[in-house]
Motif scaffolding. Structure first.
Motif, PDB file in Angstrom:
ATOM      1  N   VAL A  15       0.854  -1.178   0.000  1.00  0.00           N
ATOM      2  CA  VAL A  15       0.000   0.000   0.000  1.00  0.00           C
ATOM      3  C   VAL A  15       0.895   1.234   0.000  1.00  0.00           C
ATOM      4  CG1 VAL A  15      -1.781   1.266   1.255  1.00  0.00           C
ATOM      5  CG2 VAL A  15      -1.782  -1.233   1.256  1.00  0.00           C
ATOM      6  N   PRO A  16       0.773   2.069  -1.034  1.00  0.00           N
ATOM      7  CA  PRO A  16       1.643   3.256  -1.065  1.00  0.00           C
ATOM      8  C   PRO A  16       1.221   4.278  -0.017  1.00  0.00           C
ATOM      9  CG  PRO A  16       0.105   3.306  -2.892  1.00  0.00           C
ATOM     10  CD  PRO A  16      -0.082   1.982  -2.199  1.00  0.00           C
ATOM     11  N   THR A  17       2.175   4.957   0.523  1.00  0.00           N
ATOM     12  CA  THR A  17       1.888   6.020   1.480  1.00  0.00           C
ATOM     13  C   THR A  17       2.162   7.362   0.812  1.00  0.00           C
ATOM     14  OG1 THR A  17       4.133   5.919   2.366  1.00  0.00           O
ATOM     15  CG2 THR A  17       2.454   4.599   3.473  1.00  0.00           C
ATOM     16  N   ILE A  18       1.288   8.313   1.060  1.00  0.00           N
ATOM     17  CA  ILE A  18       1.440   9.648   0.490  1.00  0.00           C
ATOM     18  C   ILE A  18       1.637  10.608   1.657  1.00  0.00           C
ATOM     19  CG2 ILE A  18       0.369  11.438  -0.893  1.00  0.00           C
ATOM     20  CD1 ILE A  18      -1.336   9.239  -2.185  1.00  0.00           C
ATOM     21  N   PRO A  19       2.739  11.333   1.661  1.00  0.00           N
ATOM     22  CA  PRO A  19       2.986  12.278   2.759  1.00  0.00           C
ATOM     23  C   PRO A  19       1.905  13.352   2.833  1.00  0.00           C
ATOM     24  CG  PRO A  19       4.960  12.001   1.414  1.00  0.00           C
ATOM     25  CD  PRO A  19       3.838  11.314   0.710  1.00  0.00           C
ATOM     26  N   LEU A  20       1.572  13.778   4.037  1.00  0.00           N
ATOM     27  CA  LEU A  20       0.551  14.787   4.264  1.00  0.00           C
ATOM     28  C   LEU A  20       0.901  16.093   3.559  1.00  0.00           C
ATOM     29  CD1 LEU A  20      -2.085  15.473   5.715  1.00  0.00           C
ATOM     30  CD2 LEU A  20      -0.718  16.203   7.657  1.00  0.00           C
TER      31      LEU A  20
END
Length: 72
Positions: A15-20
């Motif tokens: 699952v890719p994480t996207i920075p806030l």
């Protein structure tokens, strides 16, 4: 007796994480766009419209009634 056939292993999904910091500007932009659209549908009566007169009011008239906003 028959032996049970083992189920194939399911592949692992990353699952890719996207920075806030990358999401925040877009969330702010679309939130502001939504507030402006809500203003034109709910409150604008032509007094401060960019096109002068009742043009915006007439364009969103049915949507205003559909959303339950009284306008006349």
């Amino acid at each position: 007796m028959s032996q049970a056939i083992p189920a194939p292993a399911s592949p692992e999904i990353a699952v890719p994480t996207i920075p806030l910091g990358q999401i925040a500007p877009w969330a702010l932009f679309f939130g502001l766009l939504a507030v402006i659209a809500l203003f034109f549908v709910s409150a604008d009566q032509g007094a401060i419209s960019i096109p002068a007169g009742n043009a915006v009011h007439e364009w969103v008239h049915d949507g205003r009634h559909l959303l339950g906003f009284p306008c006349h």
